[in-house]
Design a protein around this motif. Structure first.
Motif, PDB file in Angstrom:
ATOM      1  N   GLY A 229       6.007  -4.984   3.349  1.00  0.00           N
ATOM      2  CA  GLY A 229       5.292  -4.763   2.099  1.00  0.00           C
ATOM      3  C   GLY A 229       4.030  -5.592   1.975  1.00  0.00           C
ATOM      4  O   GLY A 229       3.687  -6.076   0.886  1.00  0.00           O
ATOM      5  N   VAL A 230       3.330  -5.764   3.106  1.00  0.00           N
ATOM      6  CA  VAL A 230       2.086  -6.534   3.102  1.00  0.00           C
ATOM      7  C   VAL A 230       0.975  -5.708   3.730  1.00  0.00           C
ATOM      8  O   VAL A 230       1.216  -4.673   4.349  1.00  0.00           O
ATOM      9  CB  VAL A 230       2.239  -7.865   3.875  1.00  0.00           C
ATOM     10  CG1 VAL A 230       3.273  -8.754   3.211  1.00  0.00           C
ATOM     11  CG2 VAL A 230       2.603  -7.607   5.339  1.00  0.00           C
ATOM     12  N   GLN A 231      -0.239  -6.191   3.573  1.00  0.00           N
ATOM     13  CA  GLN A 231      -1.383  -5.531   4.197  1.00  0.00           C
ATOM     14  C   GLN A 231      -1.758  -6.263   5.477  1.00  0.00           C
ATOM     15  O   GLN A 231      -1.942  -7.481   5.480  1.00  0.00           O
ATOM     16  CB  GLN A 231      -2.589  -5.518   3.248  1.00  0.00           C
ATOM     17  CG  GLN A 231      -3.783  -4.738   3.794  1.00  0.00           C
ATOM     18  CD  GLN A 231      -4.962  -4.734   2.853  1.00  0.00           C
ATOM     19  OE1 GLN A 231      -4.962  -5.447   1.839  1.00  0.00           O
ATOM     20  NE2 GLN A 231      -5.975  -3.943   3.158  1.00  0.00           N
ATOM     21  N   ILE A 232      -1.840  -5.510   6.570  1.00  0.00           N
ATOM     22  CA  ILE A 232      -2.276  -6.065   7.849  1.00  0.00           C
ATOM     23  C   ILE A 232      -3.435  -5.203   8.342  1.00  0.00           C
ATOM     24  O   ILE A 232      -3.308  -3.984   8.455  1.00  0.00           O
ATOM     25  CB  ILE A 232      -1.149  -6.068   8.901  1.00  0.00           C
ATOM     26  CG1 ILE A 232       0.075  -6.841   8.389  1.00  0.00           C
ATOM     27  CG2 ILE A 232      -1.646  -6.687  10.210  1.00  0.00           C
ATOM     28  CD1 ILE A 232       1.260  -6.821   9.343  1.00  0.00           C
ATOM     29  N   ILE A 233      -4.557  -5.825   8.596  1.00  0.00           N
ATOM     30  CA  ILE A 233      -5.738  -5.096   9.066  1.00  0.00           C
ATOM     31  C   ILE A 233      -5.623  -4.888  10.572  1.00  0.00           C
ATOM     32  O   ILE A 233      -5.672  -5.848  11.357  1.00  0.00           O
ATOM     33  CB  ILE A 233      -7.036  -5.861   8.749  1.00  0.00           C
ATOM     34  CG1 ILE A 233      -7.102  -6.215   7.255  1.00  0.00           C
ATOM     35  CG2 ILE A 233      -8.247  -5.038   9.170  1.00  0.00           C
ATOM     36  CD1 ILE A 233      -7.010  -5.026   6.333  1.00  0.00           C
ATOM     37  N   SER A 234      -5.451  -3.647  10.992  1.00  0.00           N
ATOM     38  CA  SER A 234      -5.324  -3.337  12.416  1.00  0.00           C
ATOM     39  C   SER A 234      -6.701  -3.245  13.052  1.00  0.00           C
ATOM     40  O   SER A 234      -7.583  -2.527  12.561  1.00  0.00           O
ATOM     41  CB  SER A 234      -4.574  -2.006  12.589  1.00  0.00           C
ATOM     42  OG  SER A 234      -4.424  -1.703  13.954  1.00  0.00           O
ATOM     43  N   VAL A 235      -6.885  -3.978  14.136  1.00  0.00           N
ATOM     44  CA  VAL A 235      -8.180  -4.001  14.834  1.00  0.00           C
ATOM     45  C   VAL A 235      -7.972  -3.407  16.226  1.00  0.00           C
ATOM     46  O   VAL A 235      -7.435  -4.073  17.117  1.00  0.00           O
ATOM     47  CB  VAL A 235      -8.723  -5.444  14.941  1.00  0.00           C
ATOM     48  CG1 VAL A 235     -10.104  -5.436  15.609  1.00  0.00           C
ATOM     49  CG2 VAL A 235      -8.779  -6.100  13.570  1.00  0.00           C
TER      50      VAL A 235
ATOM     51  N   LEU B 173       5.483  -2.932  10.765  1.00  0.00           N
ATOM     52  CA  LEU B 173       5.749  -4.247  10.185  1.00  0.00           C
ATOM     53  C   LEU B 173       5.128  -4.349   8.791  1.00  0.00           C
ATOM     54  O   LEU B 173       5.772  -4.845   7.858  1.00  0.00           O
ATOM     55  CB  LEU B 173       5.203  -5.355  11.083  1.00  0.00           C
ATOM     56  CG  LEU B 173       5.395  -6.778  10.548  1.00  0.00           C
ATOM     57  CD1 LEU B 173       6.878  -7.113  10.397  1.00  0.00           C
ATOM     58  CD2 LEU B 173       4.711  -7.793  11.466  1.00  0.00           C
ATOM     59  N   ALA B 174       3.901  -3.905   8.641  1.00  0.00           N
ATOM     60  CA  ALA B 174       3.239  -3.946   7.337  1.00  0.00           C
ATOM     61  C   ALA B 174       4.028  -3.152   6.300  1.00  0.00           C
ATOM     62  O   ALA B 174       4.206  -3.598   5.156  1.00  0.00           O
ATOM     63  CB  ALA B 174       1.819  -3.405   7.456  1.00  0.00           C
ATOM     64  N   GLN B 175       4.518  -1.990   6.718  1.00  0.00           N
ATOM     65  CA  GLN B 175       5.289  -1.139   5.812  1.00  0.00           C
ATOM     66  C   GLN B 175       6.599  -1.801   5.404  1.00  0.00           C
ATOM     67  O   GLN B 175       6.963  -1.842   4.225  1.00  0.00           O
ATOM     68  CB  GLN B 175       5.548   0.209   6.484  1.00  0.00           C
ATOM     69  CG  GLN B 175       6.287   1.233   5.637  1.00  0.00           C
ATOM     70  CD  GLN B 175       6.602   2.479   6.429  1.00  0.00           C
ATOM     71  OE1 GLN B 175       7.533   2.492   7.228  1.00  0.00           O
ATOM     72  NE2 GLN B 175       5.810   3.515   6.248  1.00  0.00           N
ATOM     73  N   GLN B 176       7.337  -2.323   6.389  1.00  0.00           N
ATOM     74  CA  GLN B 176       8.645  -2.898   6.088  1.00  0.00           C
ATOM     75  C   GLN B 176       8.539  -4.220   5.329  1.00  0.00           C
ATOM     76  O   GLN B 176       9.406  -4.544   4.513  1.00  0.00           O
ATOM     77  CB  GLN B 176       9.450  -3.089   7.371  1.00  0.00           C
ATOM     78  CG  GLN B 176       9.870  -1.767   8.013  1.00  0.00           C
ATOM     79  CD  GLN B 176      10.954  -1.947   9.068  1.00  0.00           C
ATOM     80  OE1 GLN B 176      11.418  -3.043   9.331  1.00  0.00           O
ATOM     81  NE2 GLN B 176      11.367  -0.838   9.667  1.00  0.00           N
TER      82      GLN B 176
ATOM     83  N   TYR C 241      14.173  -7.733   9.445  1.00  0.00           N
ATOM     84  CA  TYR C 241      13.689  -6.356   9.313  1.00  0.00           C
ATOM     85  C   TYR C 241      14.609  -5.420  10.098  1.00  0.00           C
ATOM     86  O   TYR C 241      14.245  -4.912  11.171  1.00  0.00           O
ATOM     87  CB  TYR C 241      12.235  -6.256   9.789  1.00  0.00           C
ATOM     88  CG  TYR C 241      11.348  -7.191   9.005  1.00  0.00           C
ATOM     89  CD1 TYR C 241      10.859  -6.829   7.749  1.00  0.00           C
ATOM     90  CD2 TYR C 241      11.072  -8.480   9.482  1.00  0.00           C
ATOM     91  CE1 TYR C 241      10.095  -7.712   7.001  1.00  0.00           C
ATOM     92  CE2 TYR C 241      10.317  -9.363   8.739  1.00  0.00           C
ATOM     93  CZ  TYR C 241       9.829  -8.977   7.498  1.00  0.00           C
ATOM     94  OH  TYR C 241       9.076  -9.849   6.746  1.00  0.00           O
ATOM     95  N   PRO C 242      15.822  -5.196   9.579  1.00  0.00           N
ATOM     96  CA  PRO C 242      16.821  -4.382  10.280  1.00  0.00           C
ATOM     97  C   PRO C 242      16.285  -2.995  10.628  1.00  0.00           C
ATOM     98  O   PRO C 242      15.600  -2.355   9.821  1.00  0.00           O
ATOM     99  CB  PRO C 242      17.964  -4.281   9.261  1.00  0.00           C
ATOM    100  CG  PRO C 242      17.774  -5.448   8.355  1.00  0.00           C
ATOM    101  CD  PRO C 242      16.288  -5.662   8.261  1.00  0.00           C
TER     102      PRO C 242
END
Length: 301
Positions: free
Chosen positions: A176-182, A171-174, A243-244
């Motif tokens: 184009g955002v930063q998501i901090i994975s915990v 999801l972060a890649q598609q 997000y196809p």
């Protein structure tokens, strides 16, 4: 023909006959199904429901043995080392068969060499949920927050390299955002921190999340399958929300140690497909967000 040669031929014929008899008489004693996770998750739930139906159909006990640890390697080593007689089976899961060999430096088994596929049984899409205290009501809200607050959106996952973790990164890649994975050590710790508001969103299996969604403590935003899940038809997919091609589904099925007699494989496949049509199994799978997907051994391979 010498007497020794005749005896050798007779012994070989006896072995072949005994093998055929063993396959025809299967199962004549309890069958173990090794599960690589702790009790309570969707894999364990699916295995127990299937074992119950197979036991009723075949008149023999099918029982679960949980062997968690080492990312599933402990269970898979035990399965690979078991006698290929059909009395030890295991859950073939995307985590151990498709993800770990690519994500880990090494695994102590070779998926294509050590195991024989018997039947696929289910797909388990993940749910994207948000905590009650995180005031978002859609995936669009989540992405908007991530863009407005770079580096502040946190996503809980059941562990590094899990389907939930990969869904977060995809999801972060598609988007184009930063998501901090915990990452957490399993769903129980993950849900505890979610409910405490220590993280904002999560991708996780329905069995762990659905009770809290129904109770209003978590907000379900989307599902990670390509089509809407029959278990929650009103919940949109990530793909249809802009997000196809987004898909992150944990498939699972039954496998055995390589070398099981083809007659036993065929019998088990036939019985598993029959069990998948049983109303009791359908109810359990639906209640836990599992989509029934069956296959032949070749299709599963």
């Amino acid at each position: 023909m010498s007497g020794l040669f005749r005896r050798a031929i007779a012994l070989l014929a006896l072995c072949i006959s005994a093998g055929s008899f063993a396959a025809d008489a299967y199962p004549s004693r309890p069958v173990r199904i090794i599960v690589q996770y702790v009790p309570g998750g969707n894999v364990d739930t699916a295995a127990r429901a299937l074992a119950n139906e197979l036991g009723k159909q075949l008149g023999q006990s099918f029982y679960i043995e949980n062997k968690p640890g080492a990312g599933g390697s402990i269970a898979y080593q035990a399965l690979a080392n078991a006698a290929p007689d059909g009395y030890t089976l295991g859950i073939g899961h995307i985590g151990q068969l498709a993800l770990n060999p690519h994500l880990l430096r090494s695994v102590p088994y070779a998926p294509l060499r050590d195991f024989i596929p018997i039947a696929r049984i289910a797909d388990a899409p993940s749910l994207l949920v948000a905590t009650e205290s995180f005031q978002v009501h859609s995936l669009a809200d989540v992405i908007a927050y991530a863009r407005a607050h770079p580096g502040r959106l946190t996503s809980a996952t059941p562990g590094v390299g899990t389907v939930g973790h990969l869904a977060t990164e995809l999801l972060a890649q598609q988007a184009g955002v930063q998501i901090i994975s915990v990452p957490y050590k399993g769903s129980a710790q993950m849900v505890s921190d979610l409910l405490g508001g220590n993280v904002q969103i999560a991708f996780g299996g329905p069995p762990a999340l659905l009770p809290h969604v129904k109770a209003g403590r978590l907000r379900a935003l989307a599902v990670t399958s390509t089509a809407r899940s029959p278990a929650f038809p009103d919940l949109p997919t990530v793909a249809e929300l802009g997000y196809p091609g987004f898909q992150m589904v944990a498939w699972m099925g039954i496998v055995g140690p390589a070398g099981i007699d083809k007659k036993i494989v065929a019998l088990l496949n036939r019985e598993i497909l029959k069990a998948a049509a049983a109303p009791a199994l359908k109810r359990v799978f639906a209640a836990n967000g599992l989509d029934i997907v069956t296959s032949s051994p070749d299709e599963f391979a």
